[in-house]
Design a protein around this motif. Structure first.
Motif, PDB file in Angstrom:
ATOM      1  N   ARG A   4       0.101 -27.290 -16.219  1.00 50.75           N
ATOM      2  CA  ARG A   4       0.606 -26.536 -15.070  1.00 50.75           C
ATOM      3  C   ARG A   4      -0.279 -25.309 -14.871  1.00 50.75           C
ATOM      4  O   ARG A   4      -0.714 -24.692 -15.835  1.00 50.75           O
ATOM      5  CB  ARG A   4       2.055 -26.092 -15.266  1.00 50.75           C
ATOM      6  N   ILE A   5      -0.505 -24.972 -13.606  1.00 48.78           N
ATOM      7  CA  ILE A   5      -1.266 -23.789 -13.252  1.00 48.78           C
ATOM      8  C   ILE A   5      -0.303 -22.747 -12.673  1.00 48.78           C
ATOM      9  O   ILE A   5       0.510 -23.061 -11.798  1.00 48.78           O
ATOM     10  CB  ILE A   5      -2.367 -24.102 -12.219  1.00 48.78           C
ATOM     11  N   HIS A   6      -0.406 -21.522 -13.169  1.00 49.63           N
ATOM     12  CA  HIS A   6       0.423 -20.427 -12.675  1.00 49.63           C
ATOM     13  C   HIS A   6      -0.486 -19.404 -11.992  1.00 49.63           C
ATOM     14  O   HIS A   6      -1.499 -18.990 -12.559  1.00 49.63           O
ATOM     15  CB  HIS A   6       1.183 -19.760 -13.820  1.00 49.63           C
ATOM     16  N   VAL A   7      -0.111 -19.011 -10.787  1.00 52.79           N
ATOM     17  CA  VAL A   7      -0.889 -18.033 -10.017  1.00 52.79           C
ATOM     18  C   VAL A   7       0.025 -16.874  -9.626  1.00 52.79           C
ATOM     19  O   VAL A   7       1.117 -17.089  -9.071  1.00 52.79           O
ATOM     20  CB  VAL A   7      -1.504 -18.671  -8.753  1.00 52.79           C
ATOM     21  N   PHE A   8      -0.407 -15.660  -9.927  1.00 51.97           N
ATOM     22  CA  PHE A   8       0.294 -14.445  -9.521  1.00 51.97           C
ATOM     23  C   PHE A   8      -0.630 -13.674  -8.569  1.00 51.97           C
ATOM     24  O   PHE A   8      -1.828 -13.559  -8.833  1.00 51.97           O
ATOM     25  CB  PHE A   8       0.613 -13.560 -10.724  1.00 51.97           C
ATOM     26  N   GLY A   9      -0.073 -13.150  -7.476  1.00 53.95           N
ATOM     27  CA  GLY A   9      -0.919 -12.420  -6.541  1.00 53.95           C
ATOM     28  C   GLY A   9      -0.117 -11.524  -5.616  1.00 53.95           C
ATOM     29  O   GLY A   9       1.090 -11.734  -5.412  1.00 53.95           O
ATOM     30  N   PHE A  10      -0.800 -10.516  -5.054  1.00 55.86           N
ATOM     31  CA  PHE A  10      -0.175  -9.543  -4.155  1.00 55.86           C
ATOM     32  C   PHE A  10      -0.590  -9.811  -2.708  1.00 55.86           C
ATOM     33  O   PHE A  10      -1.766 -10.102  -2.437  1.00 55.86           O
ATOM     34  CB  PHE A  10      -0.609  -8.118  -4.511  1.00 55.86           C
ATOM     35  N   ASP A  11       0.359  -9.695  -1.788  1.00 60.66           N
ATOM     36  CA  ASP A  11       0.040  -9.690  -0.362  1.00 60.66           C
ATOM     37  C   ASP A  11      -0.702  -8.392  -0.033  1.00 60.66           C
ATOM     38  O   ASP A  11      -0.266  -7.301  -0.419  1.00 60.66           O
ATOM     39  CB  ASP A  11       1.315  -9.790   0.463  1.00 60.66           C
ATOM     40  N   SER A  12      -1.828  -8.511   0.674  1.00 61.40           N
ATOM     41  CA  SER A  12      -2.670  -7.341   0.925  1.00 61.40           C
ATOM     42  C   SER A  12      -2.021  -6.336   1.874  1.00 61.40           C
ATOM     43  O   SER A  12      -2.397  -5.162   1.892  1.00 61.40           O
ATOM     44  CB  SER A  12      -4.025  -7.780   1.502  1.00 61.40           C
TER      45      SER A  12
END
Length: 204
Positions: A152-160
């Motif tokens: 499984r791939i987990h991606v965390f990120g912020f909306d700009s």
């Protein structure tokens, strides 16, 4: 009397309107101004010259704004190794653990396993399972060590724009969802880079 009522209720009305507006914005931001990510349906085995290859997943920013400060984790799970009843999950290092920015419509490929390099664990498993994984020559071998296996791939990120941070999790990738080729967008297609020429002879 009317002047007194206006004096008392005007500040209250302003406060109430401000509170309602703040709650509405608080409710709206994580639902409308948030990042969006889509993962590939399959993993790809990119075959190199010789007996080497590497395995990748891909994901795309399918939202309308940049995603910033992405953190990417690769999690490999093995169930029932040597009679164990549960799952053993471990994070492994990839080529894309930190990505500063991903624009809308852009993809990122994440290398999961490379036959040319030793696998690196972030949280090390027990010695027996670690040695078993390290002896594998392909991701398929790793996923077949127990009764079941997954990536499984987990991606965390912020909306700009809004600053909202969101966690995305890929589907469970199994060994039968690995296909030889290369990525075109999020689709696995045939890779002709190392294809051997097909010589044919005709009789004159």
């Amino acid at each position: 009397m009317e002047d007194l009522a206006a004096y008392l209720f005007s500040p209250f009305s302003s406060f109430l309107l401000g509170a309602v507006s703040s709650l509405f914005v608080w409710w709206l931001i994580p639902r409308c101004w948030k990042p969006e990510v889509t993962f590939s349906e399959e993993l790809v085995e990119y075959v190199l010259d010789g007996d080497e290859s590497f395995f990748q997943c891909a994901f795309e920013n399918t939202g309308s704004r940049d995603i910033i400060d992405l953190e990417i984790q690769v999690r490999i799970g093995i169930k029932g190794y040597r009679g164990a009843t549960g799952w053993a999950h471990h994070l492994v290092k990839s080529n894309a653990s930190k990505v500063p920015l991903l624009s809308p419509g852009k993809q990122r490929r994440v290398k999961i396993f490379d036959t040319r390099d030793p696998i690196e664990f972030i949280d090390k498993p027990s010695k027996t399972i670690r040695e078993a994984i390290e002896s594998c020559h392909s991701l398929r071998d790793v996923l077949e060590l127990g009764d079941d296996g997954e990536v499984r791939i987990h991606v965390f990120g912020f909306d700009s724009f809004s600053g909202v941070r969101k966690h995305f999790q890929s589907k469970k990738y199994c060994d039968w969802e690995i296909r030889k080729g290369t990525f075109r967008g999020l689709n696995v297609v045939k890779n002709n880079r190392f294809a051997k020429p097909n010589y044919s002879t005709t009789e004159g």
